[in-house]
Design an enzyme around this catalytic site. Structure first.
Site, PDB file in Angstrom:
ATOM      1  N   TYR A  73       0.833  -1.202   0.000  1.00 64.90           N
ATOM      2  CA  TYR A  73       0.000   0.000   0.000  1.00 64.90           C
ATOM      3  C   TYR A  73       0.871   1.256   0.000  1.00 64.90           C
ATOM      4  O   TYR A  73       1.699   1.438   0.889  1.00 64.90           O
ATOM      5  CB  TYR A  73      -0.904  -0.046   1.229  1.00 64.90           C
ATOM      6  CG  TYR A  73      -1.590   1.233   1.601  1.00 64.90           C
ATOM      7  CD1 TYR A  73      -2.372   1.936   0.681  1.00 64.90           C
ATOM      8  CD2 TYR A  73      -1.497   1.740   2.904  1.00 64.90           C
ATOM      9  CE1 TYR A  73      -3.013   3.120   1.045  1.00 64.90           C
ATOM     10  CE2 TYR A  73      -2.137   2.910   3.272  1.00 64.90           C
ATOM     11  CZ  TYR A  73      -2.894   3.593   2.341  1.00 64.90           C
ATOM     12  OH  TYR A  73      -3.528   4.755   2.715  1.00 64.90           O
ATOM     13  N   LYS A 114     -13.168  -0.486   5.651  1.00 61.12           N
ATOM     14  CA  LYS A 114     -13.347  -1.298   4.446  1.00 61.12           C
ATOM     15  C   LYS A 114     -14.513  -2.270   4.575  1.00 61.12           C
ATOM     16  O   LYS A 114     -15.332  -2.389   3.664  1.00 61.12           O
ATOM     17  CB  LYS A 114     -12.058  -2.071   4.143  1.00 61.12           C
ATOM     18  CG  LYS A 114     -10.793  -1.227   4.182  1.00 61.12           C
ATOM     19  CD  LYS A 114     -10.836  -0.047   3.233  1.00 61.12           C
ATOM     20  CE  LYS A 114      -9.543   0.770   3.301  1.00 61.12           C
ATOM     21  NZ  LYS A 114      -9.566   1.939   2.416  1.00 61.12           N
TER      22      LYS A 114
END
Length: 494
Positions: free
Chosen positions: A145, A272
């Site tokens: 990420y 998420k």
């Protein structure tokens, strides 16, 4: 500038990464179906917007949670006053129950081991402050990420050393890659304090198998270092293989109450799985009491608000709702991912096989002009500025192979996804047409060059014949004559 700190003026935040630059370009010209249909479509943001329509009806049916009431009586004053850094016990119980539910209740979590933070960003940075000093290092598998360059390094001074993974095995972590990264850190005179993984992986969209988790546990046990498992996508696993938490593996190996048990830490968030990034709810889970104590003290710099904890406590304790929500969320994620994969396949673009997350790891190596990161950036700029789609280039994720991109699919409607796929199809077709035209032009040039050489050769032959008694009686038009005709004419002249 001398009046400011080095931190304020340094360039280690990572804001100049193509990952963030793509966001900036999107914000200048955002796509809107009605108001700006030719704008940039945002496929660089890992946000889950597919089930927001399920959350709003729950709020309407539970007005006390949203209205800050208990049994119809306002508790505004209770929630508005100062809160303890430990967070609400009820919310922590609800959160660990939800974490266990996502993992099939194969592992349970103790709410006393939870530290609440303002999102996973804060959780990861807090763990860096707890586990490492400035100049120490953490090993991270690539691709990773892009925000970790900011979250883990910027304020802590901790270094990131990449564990280089390749497409040859689906970017899985191997022992040689781990050892190589460890040696590289030692060469740089860095003290390795741990390994950090995302499971499910961001940006790959894959879950780590049990043997991979065992490999990591054995490695940190051997090196006497920490392991952080960022599991914020654990509830997005929409197809097999199922998600396996590192805590489950530790318990299966009877490693609880051991030293390695206290050196494994989990990061979680509701951003998420529930699609609530704006609520800023993150958590650290650790079996190390010293880490928990230190992290609670540090959490004062990024607390979760009282009203947020109260509202989400009620939502997460509604087991019927959470079960139905997660089931529907998985179905919608799977469909959206399938639509993206099949649409790209029709355009001649393949994706890494994935089973989780809000994105696909897309292979565009065949579209590069050369196997270089310069060519990758050139392709990315064309996609952002001409195709009008923002995606994240693999180089921003520190992938060592040019041509891979992270493409998000859960932050948009089905119609917007179809439009994005159509734009990419048209772009790939235009590249193919240009390539075909280029090849045809090269072929025509080759033919013209050969014809020119042939004409020169024939003219030379003709000139030589003029100097002999042999006269060649034919009209000199080589571009209209075949070799057999020329031979026959020369035979006649002889």
């Amino acid at each position: 500038m001398g009046l400011l700190s080095r931190k304020a003026t340094c360039n280690t935040h990572g804001q100049d990464s193509s990952y963030f630059l793509g966001w900036q370009e999107y914000e200048k010209n955002p796509y809107n179906e009605v108001n700006n249909p030719n704008g940039i479509i945002q496929m660089g943001l890992a946000e889950n917007q597919l089930c927001l329509d399920l959350l709003e009806p729950w709020l309407m049916k539970n007005p006390d949670a949203l209205g800050l009431k208990r049994d119809g009586i306002s508790i505004f004053k209770e929630l508005a006053l100062f809160q303890d850094y430990n967070g609400f016990p009820a919310f922590k119980r609800a959160l660990v129950d939800f974490m266990g539910e996502i993992r099939g209740n194969k592992v349970s979590f103790d709410p006393n081991h939870v530290v609440l933070t303002a999102g996973a960003t804060s959780a990861n940075e807090t763990l860096m402050f707890c586990l490492a000093d400035q100049g120490d290092a953490f090993l991270l598998p690539t691709p990773y990420y892009p925000g970790f360059d900011r979250d883990l390094r910027w304020r802590t001074g901790v270094e990131i050393v990449p564990i280089h993974c390749t497409s040859s095995n689906g970017f899985k972590v191997t022992l040689p890659a781990l050892e190589q990264a460890y040696r590289q850190a030692q060469k740089r005179k860095l003290r390795v304090k741990g390994v950090l993984i995302t499971n499910p992986s961001n940006p790959l969209g894959t879950t780590m198998a049990r043997d991979g988790l065992n490999l990591l546990i054995n490695f940190i046990e051997d090196k006497q270092i920490h392991l952080i498992s960022d599991e914020i996508y654990s509830g997005t696993v929409f197809t097999s293989p199922s998600f396996v938490s590192v805590m489950e593996v530790l318990k299966d190996r009877n490693l609880d109450q051991t030293q390695v048990w206290e050196r494994v830490h989990i990061v979680y968030s509701l951003s998420k799985d529930l699609g609530l990034p704006g609520f800023r709810v993150g958590a650290i889970y650790s079996n190390n009491p010293v880490v928990v104590s230190a992290a609670i003290k540090m959490s004062s710099f990024g607390l979760v608000s009282s009203q947020t904890q109260y509202l989400l406590s009620a939502m997460l304790f509604d087991k019927k709702f959470t079960k139905e929500y997660m089931s529907e969320n998985h179905k919608r994620l799977q469909k959206q991912q399938k639509d993206l994969v099949l649409g790209l396949e029709k355009a001649g673009i393949r994706c890494l096989d994935s089973n989780a997350g809000l994105f696909c790891w897309v292979d565009m190596r065949h579209l590069l002009k050369s196997n270089t990161f310069e060519a990758e950036m050139e392709l990315w700029q064309k996609i952002v500025y001409h195709v009008k789609i923002n995606i994240s280039p693999g180089s921003s994720c520190h992938c060592i192979e040019p041509g891979w991109f992270r493409v998000c699919f859960a932050n948009m409607s089905e119609s917007t996804l179809k439009l994005a796929i159509q734009r990419l199809k048209s772009f790939v077709s235009s590249i193919a047409m240009k390539s075909q035209s280029h090849q045809e032009l090269k072929s025509l040039r080759r033919k013209a060059r050969n014809n020119w050489v042939f004409r020169l050769s024939l003219q030379s032959f003709y000139d030589r014949e003029q100097d002999t008694t042999t006269k060649v009686s034919f009209s000199y038009r080589p571009h209209f004559m075949s070799l057999s005709n020329i031979a026959a004419t020369l035979d006649t002249a002889a």
